[in-house]
Design an enzyme around this catalytic site. Structure first.
Site, PDB file in Angstrom:
ATOM      1  N   CYS A 142       0.839  -1.198   0.000  1.00  0.00           N
ATOM      2  CA  CYS A 142       0.000   0.000   0.000  1.00  0.00           C
ATOM      3  C   CYS A 142       0.880   1.257   0.000  1.00  0.00           C
ATOM      4  O   CYS A 142       1.517   1.566  -0.989  1.00  0.00           O
ATOM      5  CB  CYS A 142      -0.982  -0.033   1.159  1.00  0.00           C
TER       6      CYS A 142
ATOM      7  N   HIS B 274      -3.511  -5.103   0.489  1.00  0.00           N
ATOM      8  CA  HIS B 274      -2.940  -5.589   1.745  1.00  0.00           C
ATOM      9  C   HIS B 274      -2.959  -7.121   1.770  1.00  0.00           C
ATOM     10  O   HIS B 274      -3.869  -7.743   2.328  1.00  0.00           O
ATOM     11  CB  HIS B 274      -3.721  -5.021   2.932  1.00  0.00           C
TER      12      HIS B 274
ATOM     13  N   GLU C  63      -1.380  -9.163   3.530  1.00  0.00           N
ATOM     14  CA  GLU C  63      -1.270  -9.783   4.857  1.00  0.00           C
ATOM     15  C   GLU C  63      -2.613 -10.279   5.374  1.00  0.00           C
ATOM     16  O   GLU C  63      -2.673 -11.103   6.298  1.00  0.00           O
ATOM     17  CB  GLU C  63      -0.632  -8.803   5.851  1.00  0.00           C
TER      18      GLU C  63
END
Length: 246
Positions: A119, A221, A223
């Protein structure tokens, strides 16, 4: 004997002290990071370690690392870093954090270790590679998607299209991924980097640096593990870091 886990540095966010009597985490400056950054790295075979905001120590930190993850956050790259003379009213900066992350990325590029920008980390990577940013997507792109998605961040907001014959495409093994989206800025020019993914509205969603063992920035994102491709991206980072550490 267990194999050595690659040491992956993870950049932190920084927050000011809470106002007197206003609650909050601390009345002193504090660092922050979402747990899922660390969890994803560990799940993919890496050893995550948090990195503080001290540009003077960046090269020493990187000298001990096998890989670097530059995280996102609710702030923007200072426009003067990419030659802009004015800042959009929506721009919010954290100069101390950006200075530290820039020093870390430069040191990691010099050392040739794997880098994953996420990001805002992707946006900083683009700027350090000589690129520029769109300061506010809604003002710059008619009919833009909701890049600041209204639904929760652990759900997909839109798809991205992966460019064929790129490092990213080889890692994720797909030409389209569902991703989450939480940004009001975007990369306009990638500098020495190349575009490796776009949103349906044309916004650049990923870039990579040719000739580097692993230098990829993604606007979403990963993750959160929205798709199998997200985990494959982290596994690729850890595999490259493992090679860097041998």
């Amino acid at each position: 004997m267990n194999a050595r886990l690659p040491l992956i540095g993870v950049t932190l966010d920084g927050e000011p002290p809470a106002l007197q009597g206003a609650g909050g985490y601390s009345c002193f400056p504090w660092y922050a990071i979402r747990q899922n950054y660390m969890d994803m790295i560990a799940a993919c075979g890496g050893l995550p370690v948090a990195l503080g905001h001290d540009p003077a120590l960046a090269a020493r930190m990187v000298s001990r690392l096998d890989g670097l993850v530059v995280t996102g956050g609710a702030f923007d790259v200072p426009p003067d870093l990419y030659g802009a003379t004015e800042a959009h009213a929506c721009v919010r900066t954290k100069p101390r954090r950006t200075a530290a992350e820039a020093a870390l990325v430069r040191a990691a590029l010099a050392k040739g270790i794997p880098i994953l920008g996420i990001c805002g980390g992707m946006q900083l990577l683009a700027v350090l590679l000589g690129g520029t940013l769109v300061q506010h997507i809604p003002d710059a792109l008619a009919h833009a998607l909701a890049h600041e998605q209204p639904n929760p961040r652990d759900e997909a907001g839109h798809d991205v299209y992966i460019m064929a014959d790129t490092h990213l495409a080889r890692l994720v093994g797909a030409d389209c991924l569902p991703v989450n989206s939480s940004h009001h800025q975007a990369v306009h020019d990638t500098g020495r980097g190349v575009v490796c993914a776009r949103a349906p509205d044309g916004v650049i969603e990923a870039l990579e640096l040719p000739g580097h063992p692993f230098c990829i920035g993604v606007q979403w994102h990963p993750e959160f593990g929205i798709s199998a491709g997200d985990r494959l991206l982290f596994e690729g980072l850890i595999d490259a870091a493992r090679q860097a550490g041998t």
